[in-house]
Motif scaffolding. Structure first.
Motif, PDB file in Angstrom:
ATOM      1  N   TYR A  14       0.852  -1.195   0.000  1.00 39.34           N
ATOM      2  CA  TYR A  14       0.000   0.000   0.000  1.00 39.34           C
ATOM      3  C   TYR A  14       0.889   1.246   0.000  1.00 39.34           C
ATOM      4  O   TYR A  14       1.240   1.765   1.053  1.00 39.34           O
ATOM      5  CB  TYR A  14      -0.959  -0.057   1.198  1.00 39.34           C
ATOM      6  N   THR A  15       1.287   1.681  -1.164  1.00 39.10           N
ATOM      7  CA  THR A  15       2.225   2.793  -1.278  1.00 39.10           C
ATOM      8  C   THR A  15       1.485   4.097  -1.582  1.00 39.10           C
ATOM      9  O   THR A  15       0.290   4.080  -1.920  1.00 39.10           O
ATOM     10  CB  THR A  15       3.244   2.542  -2.409  1.00 39.10           C
ATOM     11  N   GLU A  16       2.217   5.210  -1.482  1.00 39.36           N
ATOM     12  CA  GLU A  16       1.591   6.503  -1.793  1.00 39.36           C
ATOM     13  C   GLU A  16       1.159   6.565  -3.249  1.00 39.36           C
ATOM     14  O   GLU A  16       0.175   7.198  -3.604  1.00 39.36           O
ATOM     15  CB  GLU A  16       2.562   7.642  -1.494  1.00 39.36           C
ATOM     16  N   ILE A  19      -1.792   0.943  -4.907  1.00 40.98           N
ATOM     17  CA  ILE A  19      -1.637  -0.420  -4.375  1.00 40.98           C
ATOM     18  C   ILE A  19      -0.852  -1.269  -5.381  1.00 40.98           C
ATOM     19  O   ILE A  19      -1.280  -1.457  -6.514  1.00 40.98           O
ATOM     20  CB  ILE A  19      -3.016  -1.062  -4.108  1.00 40.98           C
ATOM     21  N   VAL A  20       0.325  -1.729  -4.942  1.00 42.41           N
ATOM     22  CA  VAL A  20       1.148  -2.580  -5.808  1.00 42.41           C
ATOM     23  C   VAL A  20       0.665  -4.025  -5.640  1.00 42.41           C
ATOM     24  O   VAL A  20       0.820  -4.623  -4.580  1.00 42.41           O
ATOM     25  CB  VAL A  20       2.647  -2.509  -5.408  1.00 42.41           C
ATOM     26  N   GLN A  21       0.065  -4.561  -6.698  1.00 42.35           N
ATOM     27  CA  GLN A  21      -0.440  -5.944  -6.621  1.00 42.35           C
ATOM     28  C   GLN A  21       0.704  -6.893  -6.996  1.00 42.35           C
ATOM     29  O   GLN A  21       0.719  -7.490  -8.064  1.00 42.35           O
ATOM     30  CB  GLN A  21      -1.616  -6.121  -7.580  1.00 42.35           C
ATOM     31  N   ASP A 179      16.700 -17.940  -3.275  1.00 44.88           N
ATOM     32  CA  ASP A 179      16.283 -16.809  -4.118  1.00 44.88           C
ATOM     33  C   ASP A 179      17.489 -16.298  -4.899  1.00 44.88           C
ATOM     34  O   ASP A 179      18.349 -15.620  -4.348  1.00 44.88           O
ATOM     35  CB  ASP A 179      15.680 -15.705  -3.234  1.00 44.88           C
ATOM     36  N   GLU A 180      17.565 -16.635  -6.170  1.00 42.29           N
ATOM     37  CA  GLU A 180      18.657 -16.232  -7.066  1.00 42.29           C
ATOM     38  C   GLU A 180      20.032 -16.503  -6.442  1.00 42.29           C
ATOM     39  O   GLU A 180      20.883 -15.616  -6.425  1.00 42.29           O
ATOM     40  CB  GLU A 180      18.557 -14.731  -7.405  1.00 42.29           C
ATOM     41  N   PRO A 181      20.273 -17.720  -5.943  1.00 46.51           N
ATOM     42  CA  PRO A 181      21.521 -17.951  -5.192  1.00 46.51           C
ATOM     43  C   PRO A 181      22.772 -17.907  -6.049  1.00 46.51           C
ATOM     44  O   PRO A 181      23.871 -17.818  -5.498  1.00 46.51           O
ATOM     45  CB  PRO A 181      21.325 -19.347  -4.594  1.00 46.51           C
TER      46      PRO A 181
HETATM   47  N1  ATP Z   1       8.750  -2.920  -0.239  1.00 46.82           N
HETATM   48  C1  ATP Z   1       8.095  -2.758  -1.379  1.00 46.82           C
HETATM   49  N2  ATP Z   1       7.314  -1.683  -1.573  1.00 46.82           N
HETATM   50  C2  ATP Z   1       6.625  -1.494  -2.716  1.00 46.82           C
HETATM   51  N3  ATP Z   1       6.653  -2.349  -3.764  1.00 46.82           N
HETATM   52  C3  ATP Z   1       7.431  -3.444  -3.632  1.00 46.82           C
HETATM   53  C4  ATP Z   1       8.193  -3.696  -2.449  1.00 46.82           C
HETATM   54  N4  ATP Z   1       8.883  -4.857  -2.614  1.00 46.82           N
HETATM   55  C5  ATP Z   1       8.551  -5.305  -3.853  1.00 46.82           C
HETATM   56  N5  ATP Z   1       7.685  -4.456  -4.461  1.00 46.82           N
HETATM   57  C6  ATP Z   1       7.127  -4.595  -5.805  1.00 46.82           C
HETATM   58  O1  ATP Z   1       6.601  -5.880  -5.951  1.00 46.82           O
HETATM   59  C7  ATP Z   1       6.778  -6.341  -7.271  1.00 46.82           C
HETATM   60  C8  ATP Z   1       7.446  -7.702  -7.244  1.00 46.82           C
HETATM   61  O2  ATP Z   1       8.762  -7.573  -6.725  1.00 46.82           O
HETATM   62  P1  ATP Z   1       9.734  -8.801  -6.490  1.00 46.82           P
HETATM   63  O3  ATP Z   1      10.871  -8.306  -5.708  1.00 46.82           O
HETATM   64  O4  ATP Z   1       8.956  -9.952  -5.937  1.00 46.82           O
HETATM   65  O5  ATP Z   1      10.179  -9.160  -7.973  1.00 46.82           O
HETATM   66  P2  ATP Z   1      11.151 -10.332  -8.446  1.00 46.82           P
HETATM   67  O6  ATP Z   1      10.349 -11.206  -9.362  1.00 46.82           O
HETATM   68  O7  ATP Z   1      11.759 -10.994  -7.264  1.00 46.82           O
HETATM   69  O8  ATP Z   1      12.225  -9.543  -9.310  1.00 46.82           O
HETATM   70  P3  ATP Z   1      13.832  -9.663  -9.340  1.00 46.82           P
HETATM   71  O9  ATP Z   1      14.121 -10.696 -10.400  1.00 46.82           O
HETATM   72  O10 ATP Z   1      14.262  -8.302  -9.753  1.00 46.82           O
HETATM   73  O11 ATP Z   1      14.322 -10.055  -7.990  1.00 46.82           O
HETATM   74  C9  ATP Z   1       7.583  -5.276  -7.999  1.00 46.82           C
HETATM   75  O12 ATP Z   1       6.680  -4.483  -8.726  1.00 46.82           O
HETATM   76  C10 ATP Z   1       8.199  -4.497  -6.878  1.00 46.82           C
HETATM   77  O13 ATP Z   1       8.399  -3.159  -7.252  1.00 46.82           O
END
Ligand code: ATP
Ligand code: SF4
Ligand code: MG
Length: 337
Positions: A14-16, A19-21, A179-181
């Motif tokens: 829930y950002t300014e 909402i980032v889904q 995670d991406e080790p």
């Molecule tokens: N703390 C946060 N606040 C706001 N948005 C976030 C936050 N953490 C992740 N997101 C958003 O959630 C979405 C998924 O991010 P995530 O880190 O899971 O991607 P990823 O598939 O792991 O990518 P990468 O390969 O770059 O690691 C992205 O749009 C990211 O900007």
């Protein structure tokens, strides 16, 4: 029953700006002793998915829906204390991309591993140290006895990642989340670490969730793969099946962009465009803005995951029935003409 069953997981921030889904209805299972790959481009929601499993999402993020059943227990119902004491680092352990951030620079590597062994078992300090040496040996660190007395900065990047894997193994977890080790490592070391994951799995029968943006890496270690795009799983299949018979246009594009050892780099065929924002994702199919075979309905209908083969499903409206029939030629087929 699978070891891990993730169902309809939703994690939003829930950002300014809105909402980032980030994770929006993700489901997958991991069997005992099985390795599954979570694959997709940067921002697909891979890390947020695995962090959500263990309650590692901090405000403004929140797991808003779904269940995470692990060994018969719903982790979304656990308190932070229960997760910390009974699940994280004992039943489930993490291996991160950057081992330096997970290792404490002021303690020797052996001490850090022994500490976890002591915490989770009734071994004495001396026995825990012996176990640490054994684990360093297991992950292929030469002269483990001497190495155990060294500090993280005395290890190379590849050795640090091995040490971190030894740490992850030290509590005999049922599941390792990686995670991406290998992303930060050079190609040769990366291959060695991937081999190590294979060996570990055989020796310890641990289940693994392996997160990567690289389908080539997935080929080395994973039994099954879930392909993610903009917070959703768009295709899921055993690796061989996915590789030979990709159904979703996104997977097809991803596979075309993998450089195989027999190909020159200019054969690289990246997917056009960039992933849209997860704040206001496209209506209908989230991949439609980049999909080369999109039709009008793609903006209206959110495609469900449909069975397209044994243990294989894909979320694309071009598949109408079970074991789906395509109405349009796929990108993959077009590319091969
Ligand atoms: N703390 C946060 N606040 C706001 N948005 C976030 C936050 N953490 C992740 N997101 C958003 O959630 C979405 C998924 O991010 P995530 O880190 O899971 O991607 P990823 O598939 O792991 O990518 P990468 O390969 O770059 O690691 C992205 O749009 C990211 O900007
Ligand atoms: S639903 Fe439409 S836009 Fe989405 S992958 Fe299928 S064809 Fe492409
Ligand atoms: Mg990530």
């Amino acid at each position: 029953m699978s070891l891990l069953e993730v169902e309809d997981l939703r994690t939003y921030f829930y950002t300014e700006g809105g909402i980032v889904q980030a994770v929006d209805g993700v489901s997958f299972e991991v069997g005992r002793g099985e390795t599954i790959g979570l694959v997709g481009e940067s921002g697909a929601g891979k890390s947020v998915t695995v962090k959500s499993l263990l309650g590692l999402i901090n405000p403004p993020g929140k797991v808003v829906d779904g269940s995470v059943r692990f060994d018969g227990r719903d982790l979304t119902e656990c308190t932070e204390r229960e997760l910390r004491q009974e699940v994280r680092g004992s039943e489930i352990s993490f291996v991160f991309q950057d081992p330096m951030s997970a290792l404490n620079p002021v303690f020797t590597v052996g001490h850090q591993i022994a500490e976890i062994v002591e915490y989770h078992t009734d071994r004495s300090e001396k026995e825990a140290h012996e176990r640490a040496v054994e684990l360093l040996d297991d992950v292929g660190i030469p002269d483990p006895e001497q190495r155990a007395d060294q500090y993280p900065h005395e290890f190379s990047g590849g050795m640090r990642q091995r040490a971190l894997i030894a740490m992850a193994l030290s509590c005999s977890p049922k599941l390792i989340i990686a995670d991406e080790p290998t992303t930060a490592l050079d190609v040769t070391i990366q291959a060695q670490i991937l081999d190590l994951f294979d060996e570990i799995q055989e020796k310890y029968d641990t289940s693994v969730v392996y997160v990567t943006h690289d389908l080539g890496v997935v080929r080395e270690v994973c039994d099954r793969v879930a392909v993610m795009y903009l917070g959703k799983v768009v295709e899921h299949a055993p690796y061989e099946e996915l590789y030979r018979n990709p159904k979703h246009p996104y997977t097809q594009s991803l596979l075309r962009s993998v450089v195989r050892p027999d190909e020159r780099a200019d054969a690289l065929n990246p997917i056009e465009g960039t992933m849209p924002s997860a704040i206001d994702p496209p209506s209908g199919c989230r991949f439609r803005t980049r999909c080369p075979v999109a039709v009008d309905d793609c903006a209206r209908i959110e495609p469900p995951r449909i069975d397209v083969g044994p243990n294989h499903d894909s979320a694309c409206i071009l598949y109408k029935d079970e074991y789906g029939k395509m109405e349009e030629p796929t990108l993959h087929e077009r590319g091969q003409r």
